[in-house]
Design a protein around this motif. Structure first.
Motif, PDB file in Angstrom:
ATOM      1  N   TYR A 364      13.273 -13.661  91.935  1.00  0.00           N
ATOM      2  CA  TYR A 364      14.536 -12.936  92.100  1.00  0.00           C
ATOM      3  C   TYR A 364      15.579 -13.396  91.089  1.00  0.00           C
ATOM      4  CZ  TYR A 364      13.566 -10.194  96.261  1.00  0.00           C
ATOM      5  OH  TYR A 364      13.081  -9.254  97.126  1.00  0.00           O
ATOM      6  N   PHE A 368      17.324 -10.786  88.448  1.00  0.00           N
ATOM      7  CA  PHE A 368      18.763 -10.549  88.367  1.00  0.00           C
ATOM      8  C   PHE A 368      19.355 -10.953  87.027  1.00  0.00           C
ATOM      9  CE2 PHE A 368      18.706 -10.736  93.151  1.00  0.00           C
ATOM     10  CZ  PHE A 368      19.033  -9.407  93.311  1.00  0.00           C
ATOM     11  N   ASN A 369      18.605 -11.712  86.257  1.00  0.00           N
ATOM     12  CA  ASN A 369      19.130 -12.176  84.972  1.00  0.00           C
ATOM     13  C   ASN A 369      18.431 -11.534  83.776  1.00  0.00           C
ATOM     14  OD1 ASN A 369      21.186 -14.594  85.262  1.00  0.00           O
ATOM     15  ND2 ASN A 369      19.692 -14.785  86.906  1.00  0.00           N
ATOM     16  N   GLY A 373      19.185  -6.229  84.825  1.00  0.00           N
ATOM     17  CA  GLY A 373      19.565  -6.710  86.142  1.00  0.00           C
ATOM     18  C   GLY A 373      20.866  -7.459  86.177  1.00  0.00           C
ATOM     19  N   LYS A 374      21.364  -7.943  85.028  1.00  0.00           N
ATOM     20  CA  LYS A 374      22.557  -8.774  85.055  1.00  0.00           C
ATOM     21  C   LYS A 374      23.829  -7.997  84.773  1.00  0.00           C
ATOM     22  CE  LYS A 374      22.166 -10.232  80.215  1.00  0.00           C
ATOM     23  NZ  LYS A 374      21.975 -11.384  79.325  1.00  0.00           N
TER      24      LYS A 374
END
Length: 399
Positions: A364, A368-369, A373-374
């Motif tokens: 995850y 997210f990164n 995703g970021k």
């Protein structure tokens, strides 16, 4: 039904898209797994075919039998690895063909894009677990029994667990070289008995060719007993063995986790607990029976780095390598913690599930990164760094 339909619409993309992604992953998984098993099976045959054919009366049937017993082990062992490669190839293909861009333009989040692959891996995990508990455990037991007898032809069937056992009963140490079950009888092969005094001095040693449990009584056969004080050696054809240990305890101590189903392993753990013996090692293996197939559920998440990112940046290969490195890191950590659990260094629950939970968080974090995703994080950071509208006016007034 309407509630289930609404949940499906919120969580999953369209049915057509989900079916398309599931078929992509499963087709690649089957192809990769068959390829891996075929290549590894050829390497194993190059190393062991001579041993199999060296037995008297061996023929091509022996080779086929060896393949039938060894191939399920390889398929079970490398199923999570095949799931990782299949997930990477599926997501990389979707990214390279700009299908991920279309999905995100349609309003699908990263979770909704990966969820169909998660459903596909759940089907793989279910089949993997059933395959392990019905086919692989029997193949493991039969192959080890066959190897222990030098791949002999026309062996009698393997009737039960095999293995060396040490037991301490009061001041007596007992060593059994082999435990087997023939019908309703439990047979102990090559029983060595070391009798000690209350202060720990050796008083006598006895050795029996075998022991049989019948009519609630153990009987030693072909017994040779040496008395340390008198130096006398007594040989008797058979003698009753006054010991309170039941056959179930010997069978429980010789259970190999990779040779029995989780139900039989749990019965062995229960028996050991009733005897007041440690069950940490057996419990670690019991939990690993569930954790090992479940590791495939992580693979789409760890491979998600190959899906989200701008393909024209030319870093798709780097993303594939990074996803592969994450998967290999998980396998290393999982094997390390399993070894720690089997040696009793780590608690069973921690040894079985800590790598799964750790790499779930890592997956995850990577998701997210990634570049796509970021963006929410970049938006929040930009808002915090942005000057207020009246900042210039305030500077002018102060000057």
């Amino acid at each position: 039904m309407s509630m289930i339909r609404n949940i499906r619409r919120v969580m999953l993309p369209s049915r057509t898209l989900s079916r398309y992604m599931v078929k992509m992953l499963i087709a690649r998984f089957i192809g990769i797994l068959l390829g891996l098993v075929s290549v590894l099976m050829m390497l194993v045959l190059l190393a062991q075919a001579d041993d199999v054919l060296a037995a008297e009366g061996a023929s091509w049937v022996s080779i086929v039998s060896f393949i039938a017993l060894r191939a399920p082990q390889l398929a079970s062992q490398f199923a999570p690895f095949a799931t990782l490669i299949a997930s990477l190839l599926t997501l990389a293909t979707l990214n390279q063909n700009s299908e991920v861009v279309v999905m995100k333009a349609a309003g699908l989040s990263a979770h909704r894009i990966l969820l169909p692959l998660g459903l596909a891996t759940f089907m793989i995990v279910s089949v993997h677990f059933v395959f392990n508990e019905t086919i692989v455990v029997n193949a493991n037991a039969e192959l080890e029994y066959w190897e222990a007898n030098d791949f002999a032809v026309d062996l009698p069937p393997n009737e039960g667990p095999v293995g060396r056992v040490w037991i301490k009963e009061d001041n007596t140490l007992i060593l059994i070289e082999n435990v087997s079950q023939i019908g309703n009888r439990v047979v102990l092969d090559v029983v060595s008995i070391f009798e000690k005094s209350d202060v720990g001095h050796l008083q006598a040693m006895a050795r029996a060719d075998f022991a049989i449990y019948q009519n609630d009584q153990w009987t030693l056969h072909e017994v040779r007993r040496f008395d340390v004080e008198s130096h006398n050696l007594a040989i008797t054809p058979s003698v009753e063995w006054d010991i309170a240990v039941k056959p179930e305890r010997f069978l429980a101590l010789t259970v190999r986790p990779d040779h029995v189903s989780f139900i039989d392993l749990w019965k062995s753990i229960t028996q050991l607990r009733e005897e007041g013996l440690s069950t940490d090692q057996a419990m670690a293996s019991f939990l690993q029976k569930f954790a090992a197939p479940a590791s495939s559920l992580l693979m789409p998440l760890l491979a998600g780095v190959a899906a989200f990112g701008v393909t024209r940046a030319g870093n798709l290969i780097i993303r594939l390598v990074f996803g592969m490195a994450l998967g290999f890191s998980f396998f290393v950590a999982d094997n390390f913690m399993l070894a720690m659990g089997e040696f009793g260094v780590a608690p069973p629950l921690l040894a079985a599930w800590s790598p799964f939970l750790l790499f779930l968080l890592v997956g995850y974090a990577v998701l997210f990164n990634t570049e796509e995703g970021k963006r929410p994080l970049q938006l929040v950071t930009g808002m915090l760094r942005r000057k207020p509208k009246n900042a210039k006016t305030a500077d002018t007034i102060s000057s």
